[in-house]
Design a protein around this motif. Structure first.
Motif, PDB file in Angstrom:
ATOM      1  N   GLY A 144      43.915   2.286   6.292  1.00  0.00           N
ATOM      2  CA  GLY A 144      44.904   2.914   5.420  1.00  0.00           C
ATOM      3  C   GLY A 144      46.282   2.882   6.043  1.00  0.00           C
ATOM      4  O   GLY A 144      46.480   2.376   7.149  1.00  0.00           O
ATOM      5  N   GLU A 145      47.247   3.439   5.325  1.00  0.00           N
ATOM      6  CA  GLU A 145      48.615   3.478   5.820  1.00  0.00           C
ATOM      7  C   GLU A 145      48.706   4.460   6.983  1.00  0.00           C
ATOM      8  O   GLU A 145      48.282   5.607   6.868  1.00  0.00           O
ATOM      9  CB  GLU A 145      49.569   3.892   4.709  1.00  0.00           C
ATOM     10  CG  GLU A 145      49.712   2.851   3.625  1.00  0.00           C
ATOM     11  CD  GLU A 145      50.728   3.254   2.579  1.00  0.00           C
ATOM     12  OE1 GLU A 145      51.789   3.797   2.950  1.00  0.00           O
ATOM     13  OE2 GLU A 145      50.441   3.020   1.396  1.00  0.00           O
ATOM     14  N   ASP A 165      51.139   6.078   8.194  1.00  0.00           N
ATOM     15  CA  ASP A 165      51.976   7.257   7.936  1.00  0.00           C
ATOM     16  C   ASP A 165      51.230   8.359   7.187  1.00  0.00           C
ATOM     17  O   ASP A 165      51.650   9.516   7.222  1.00  0.00           O
ATOM     18  CB  ASP A 165      53.198   6.875   7.093  1.00  0.00           C
ATOM     19  CG  ASP A 165      54.079   5.862   7.788  1.00  0.00           C
ATOM     20  OD1 ASP A 165      53.764   5.483   8.927  1.00  0.00           O
ATOM     21  OD2 ASP A 165      55.086   5.443   7.179  1.00  0.00           O
ATOM     22  N   LEU A 166      50.156   8.016   6.503  1.00  0.00           N
ATOM     23  CA  LEU A 166      49.481   8.986   5.646  1.00  0.00           C
ATOM     24  C   LEU A 166      48.383   9.792   6.341  1.00  0.00           C
ATOM     25  O   LEU A 166      47.835  10.717   5.740  1.00  0.00           O
ATOM     26  CB  LEU A 166      48.906   8.280   4.416  1.00  0.00           C
ATOM     27  CG  LEU A 166      49.943   7.598   3.520  1.00  0.00           C
ATOM     28  CD1 LEU A 166      49.261   6.947   2.329  1.00  0.00           C
ATOM     29  CD2 LEU A 166      51.005   8.584   3.060  1.00  0.00           C
ATOM     30  N   PHE A 167      48.047   9.456   7.577  1.00  0.00           N
ATOM     31  CA  PHE A 167      47.011  10.217   8.284  1.00  0.00           C
ATOM     32  C   PHE A 167      47.606  11.533   8.775  1.00  0.00           C
ATOM     33  O   PHE A 167      48.727  11.582   9.288  1.00  0.00           O
ATOM     34  CB  PHE A 167      46.435   9.414   9.454  1.00  0.00           C
ATOM     35  CG  PHE A 167      45.532   8.304   9.018  1.00  0.00           C
ATOM     36  CD1 PHE A 167      44.225   8.558   8.626  1.00  0.00           C
ATOM     37  CD2 PHE A 167      45.990   6.995   8.961  1.00  0.00           C
ATOM     38  CE1 PHE A 167      43.391   7.539   8.209  1.00  0.00           C
ATOM     39  CE2 PHE A 167      45.167   5.966   8.541  1.00  0.00           C
ATOM     40  CZ  PHE A 167      43.861   6.234   8.167  1.00  0.00           C
ATOM     41  N   ASP A 168      46.850  12.620   8.608  1.00  0.00           N
ATOM     42  CA  ASP A 168      47.289  13.934   9.063  1.00  0.00           C
ATOM     43  C   ASP A 168      47.386  13.963  10.579  1.00  0.00           C
ATOM     44  O   ASP A 168      46.508  13.434  11.274  1.00  0.00           O
ATOM     45  CB  ASP A 168      46.317  15.024   8.605  1.00  0.00           C
ATOM     46  CG  ASP A 168      46.284  15.171   7.093  1.00  0.00           C
ATOM     47  OD1 ASP A 168      47.307  14.875   6.458  1.00  0.00           O
ATOM     48  OD2 ASP A 168      45.232  15.578   6.572  1.00  0.00           O
ATOM     49  N   THR A 200      40.551  12.536  10.357  1.00  0.00           N
ATOM     50  CA  THR A 200      40.325  12.104   8.979  1.00  0.00           C
ATOM     51  C   THR A 200      39.163  11.128   8.971  1.00  0.00           C
ATOM     52  O   THR A 200      39.160  10.151   9.709  1.00  0.00           O
ATOM     53  CB  THR A 200      41.579  11.402   8.422  1.00  0.00           C
ATOM     54  OG1 THR A 200      42.694  12.282   8.529  1.00  0.00           O
ATOM     55  CG2 THR A 200      41.381  10.998   6.977  1.00  0.00           C
ATOM     56  N   GLY A 210      51.223  10.245  15.242  1.00  0.00           N
ATOM     57  CA  GLY A 210      51.383   9.277  14.168  1.00  0.00           C
ATOM     58  C   GLY A 210      51.672   7.863  14.645  1.00  0.00           C
ATOM     59  O   GLY A 210      51.851   6.955  13.848  1.00  0.00           O
TER      60      GLY A 210
END
Length: 184
Positions: A57-58, A60-63, A68, A96
């Motif tokens: 996945g992107e 930037d979108l991981f918490d 996750t 990040g």
């Protein structure tokens, strides 16, 4: 003369039977032996396993600070049989930029584990840990280190890379139940 012809015919028949037995024995040995020799020799000619980079996945979108779970389907080919297998990984990052990706299988017996945000007082008193419900292995989310239970080693980490803002992991399974990380 008839006896000589009969003896000659018997000798010819015996030679033919000996010859036919030898040829059929050689053929049977070759038919059985070729697969055996091939089985012993084939590992020397096996191609190295190519890394399977899985798009997670992107980036930037991981918490941040929270693992996750990412599930994906993998096609497994065994000779002419193809089947789909559901695989899981856990992605963790504090900043990040640097990501730790764990194989979704517990190192004890290969069970799936989960993220426990709060202590599960029946089995462990820690918060923010990975917990394997099968035999109650508990792992640190940042390092994968074993905090409690029977697992023989920390969680298995996978190689990662980021390309064009997408996070990838080189998925592979490892032997379970042993103290060292050995690919299967």
């Amino acid at each position: 003369m008839a006896e000589d012809a009969s003896a000659e015919a018997l000798a010819t028949r015996r030679r033919f039977l000996k010859w036919a037995t030898a040829v059929s024995s050689l053929a049977a040995a070759a038919l059985a032996g070729v697969p055996v020799v091939r089985a012993f020799v084939s590992p020397a000619f096996r191609k190295p396993v190519k890394m399977r980079w899985i798009k997670l996945g992107e980036a930037d979108l991981f918490d941040l600070g929270t693992p996750t779970k990412v599930d994906f389907a993998e096609t497994i080919e065994d000779a002419w049989v193809e089947e789909q297998a559901l695989r899981s990984v856990w992605v963790y990052s504090d900043d990040g930029e640097a990501f730790t990706v764990y194989n979704g299988r517990c190192t004890h017996l290969g069970c799936a584990y989960r993220f426990d945000k709060a202590p599960d007082l029946q089995y462990h008193s820690q918060a923010d840990v990975f917990h394997c419900p099968c035999h109650h292995g508990v792992f640190n989310i940042k390092t994968g280190a074993v905090l409690a239970g029977p697992p023989p080693r920390p969680l298995d980490t996978l190689d990662t890379k980021i390309e064009d803002g997408m996070l990838y992991a080189a998925y592979e399974d490892f032997r379970v139940g042993i103290p060292s990380k050995v690919a299967t």
